[in-house]
Write a protein that holds these residues in place. Structure first.
Motif, PDB file in Angstrom:
ATOM      1  N   GLN A   1       0.820  -1.216   0.000  1.00 51.25           N
ATOM      2  CA  GLN A   1       0.000   0.000   0.000  1.00 51.25           C
ATOM      3  C   GLN A   1       0.857   1.271   0.000  1.00 51.25           C
ATOM      4  O   GLN A   1       0.589   2.237   0.713  1.00 51.25           O
ATOM      5  CB  GLN A   1      -0.984  -0.002   1.173  1.00 51.25           C
ATOM      6  CG  GLN A   1      -1.975  -1.133   1.098  1.00 51.25           C
ATOM      7  CD  GLN A   1      -2.955  -1.156   2.249  1.00 51.25           C
ATOM      8  OE1 GLN A   1      -2.859  -0.377   3.199  1.00 51.25           O
ATOM      9  NE2 GLN A   1      -3.925  -2.047   2.158  1.00 51.25           N
ATOM     10  N   TRP A   2       1.889   1.233  -0.813  1.00 53.55           N
ATOM     11  CA  TRP A   2       2.750   2.393  -0.970  1.00 53.55           C
ATOM     12  C   TRP A   2       2.230   3.257  -2.115  1.00 53.55           C
ATOM     13  O   TRP A   2       1.488   2.800  -2.981  1.00 53.55           O
ATOM     14  CB  TRP A   2       4.194   1.951  -1.260  1.00 53.55           C
ATOM     15  CG  TRP A   2       4.889   1.313  -0.087  1.00 53.55           C
ATOM     16  CD1 TRP A   2       4.504   1.345   1.215  1.00 53.55           C
ATOM     17  CD2 TRP A   2       6.089   0.544  -0.140  1.00 53.55           C
ATOM     18  NE1 TRP A   2       5.385   0.659   1.989  1.00 53.55           N
ATOM     19  CE2 TRP A   2       6.373   0.159   1.192  1.00 53.55           C
ATOM     20  CE3 TRP A   2       6.960   0.159  -1.140  1.00 53.55           C
ATOM     21  CZ2 TRP A   2       7.490  -0.601   1.528  1.00 53.55           C
ATOM     22  CZ3 TRP A   2       8.058  -0.582  -0.809  1.00 53.55           C
ATOM     23  CH2 TRP A   2       8.329  -0.961   0.520  1.00 53.55           C
ATOM     24  N   PRO A   3       2.654   4.518  -2.141  1.00 58.66           N
ATOM     25  CA  PRO A   3       2.169   5.390  -3.209  1.00 58.66           C
ATOM     26  C   PRO A   3       2.770   5.009  -4.574  1.00 58.66           C
ATOM     27  O   PRO A   3       3.800   4.336  -4.647  1.00 58.66           O
ATOM     28  CB  PRO A   3       2.632   6.787  -2.783  1.00 58.66           C
ATOM     29  CG  PRO A   3       3.729   6.565  -1.811  1.00 58.66           C
ATOM     30  CD  PRO A   3       3.484   5.225  -1.177  1.00 58.66           C
ATOM     31  N   TYR A   4       2.120   5.456  -5.613  1.00 63.38           N
ATOM     32  CA  TYR A   4       2.506   5.258  -7.013  1.00 63.38           C
ATOM     33  C   TYR A   4       2.400   3.798  -7.474  1.00 63.38           C
ATOM     34  O   TYR A   4       2.918   3.441  -8.521  1.00 63.38           O
ATOM     35  CB  TYR A   4       3.917   5.782  -7.311  1.00 63.38           C
ATOM     36  CG  TYR A   4       4.106   7.232  -6.936  1.00 63.38           C
ATOM     37  CD1 TYR A   4       3.446   8.226  -7.646  1.00 63.38           C
ATOM     38  CD2 TYR A   4       4.911   7.593  -5.873  1.00 63.38           C
ATOM     39  CE1 TYR A   4       3.603   9.545  -7.305  1.00 63.38           C
ATOM     40  CE2 TYR A   4       5.066   8.905  -5.517  1.00 63.38           C
ATOM     41  CZ  TYR A   4       4.415   9.891  -6.233  1.00 63.38           C
ATOM     42  OH  TYR A   4       4.566  11.205  -5.890  1.00 63.38           O
ATOM     43  N   ALA A   5       1.748   2.949  -6.714  1.00 67.25           N
ATOM     44  CA  ALA A   5       1.591   1.548  -7.111  1.00 67.25           C
ATOM     45  C   ALA A   5       0.779   1.450  -8.401  1.00 67.25           C
ATOM     46  O   ALA A   5       1.127   0.697  -9.321  1.00 67.25           O
ATOM     47  CB  ALA A   5       0.925   0.751  -5.991  1.00 67.25           C
ATOM     48  N   GLY A   6      -0.287   2.188  -8.500  1.00 64.92           N
ATOM     49  CA  GLY A   6      -1.136   2.150  -9.698  1.00 64.92           C
ATOM     50  C   GLY A   6      -0.402   2.641 -10.939  1.00 64.92           C
ATOM     51  O   GLY A   6      -0.539   2.071 -12.024  1.00 64.92           O
ATOM     52  N   LEU A   7       0.388   3.690 -10.770  1.00 65.63           N
ATOM     53  CA  LEU A   7       1.147   4.232 -11.897  1.00 65.63           C
ATOM     54  C   LEU A   7       2.185   3.227 -12.394  1.00 65.63           C
ATOM     55  O   LEU A   7       2.358   3.040 -13.608  1.00 65.63           O
ATOM     56  CB  LEU A   7       1.828   5.542 -11.478  1.00 65.63           C
ATOM     57  CG  LEU A   7       2.670   6.233 -12.545  1.00 65.63           C
ATOM     58  CD1 LEU A   7       1.787   6.695 -13.683  1.00 65.63           C
ATOM     59  CD2 LEU A   7       3.430   7.393 -11.941  1.00 65.63           C
ATOM     60  N   ILE A   8       2.869   2.560 -11.465  1.00 65.61           N
ATOM     61  CA  ILE A   8       3.891   1.577 -11.855  1.00 65.61           C
ATOM     62  C   ILE A   8       3.239   0.387 -12.537  1.00 65.61           C
ATOM     63  O   ILE A   8       3.729  -0.102 -13.563  1.00 65.61           O
ATOM     64  CB  ILE A   8       4.721   1.153 -10.621  1.00 65.61           C
ATOM     65  CG1 ILE A   8       5.519   2.343 -10.076  1.00 65.61           C
ATOM     66  CG2 ILE A   8       5.673   0.017 -10.991  1.00 65.61           C
ATOM     67  CD1 ILE A   8       6.199   2.078  -8.753  1.00 65.61           C
ATOM     68  N   LEU A   9       2.113  -0.097 -12.000  1.00 65.07           N
ATOM     69  CA  LEU A   9       1.392  -1.203 -12.639  1.00 65.07           C
ATOM     70  C   LEU A   9       0.897  -0.809 -14.030  1.00 65.07           C
ATOM     71  O   LEU A   9       1.010  -1.585 -14.984  1.00 65.07           O
ATOM     72  CB  LEU A   9       0.200  -1.625 -11.776  1.00 65.07           C
ATOM     73  CG  LEU A   9       0.461  -2.687 -10.734  1.00 65.07           C
ATOM     74  CD1 LEU A   9      -0.749  -2.886  -9.859  1.00 65.07           C
ATOM     75  CD2 LEU A   9       0.854  -3.980 -11.391  1.00 65.07           C
TER      76      LEU A   9
END
Length: 143
Positions: free
Chosen positions: A106-114
């Protein structure tokens, strides 16, 4: 025997007529044939030209040289394509795995990296894979 420009044009057109489409290969074979004719003792151009062609194994062997050159060029391009494909696939898997790890933690930018990983997969890795498969099938049917 000294060749004229007309003789050289005649040889070049014949080589193109008999299937040499690769410009560099045609120039190389033209050079070899011209050297053979110039070094021959014949005074008749037609006889010297036929002897030079027979030295290469005839027109059938010249077509075989063209085919072998195409295969070698394909494998050279294929090697480069495989290196590029490996690098893209490695980068894609790294982005997807890192994005999954970030999502689990649940760290930030997870969606962007995925999203970046799946975009690389859809836009680069899969088209390159299918293009490589297509080229391999073409080579299999040609040989």
């Amino acid at each position: 025997m000294i060749l004229t420009d007309q003789n050289i044009d005649y040889i070049s057109k014949n080589l193109e007529l008999y299937g040499l489409k690769n410009q560099e290969l045609r120039e190389d074979i033209l050079d070899h044939i011209c050297i053979h004719i110039e070094n021959s003792e014949a005074t008749n151009f037609e006889l010297a030209y036929q002897a030079a062609i027979q030295k290469f194994g005839g027109y059938l062997n010249i077509n075989h040289i063209q085919t072998e050159t195409n295969v070698q060029l394909y494998f050279k391009a294929s090697k480069n394509r495989m290196k590029l494909s490996f690098a893209i696939e490695l980068l894609t898997s790294m982005f997807i795995l890192t994005g999954c790890f970030f999502k689990i933690m649940q760290w930030p930018y997870a969606g962007l990296i995925l999203f970046s990983g799946f975009a690389l997969l859809i836009l680069l890795a899969l088209p390159l894979y299918f293009y490589t498969r297509y080229k391999e099938k073409l080579l299999k049917y040609q040989s």
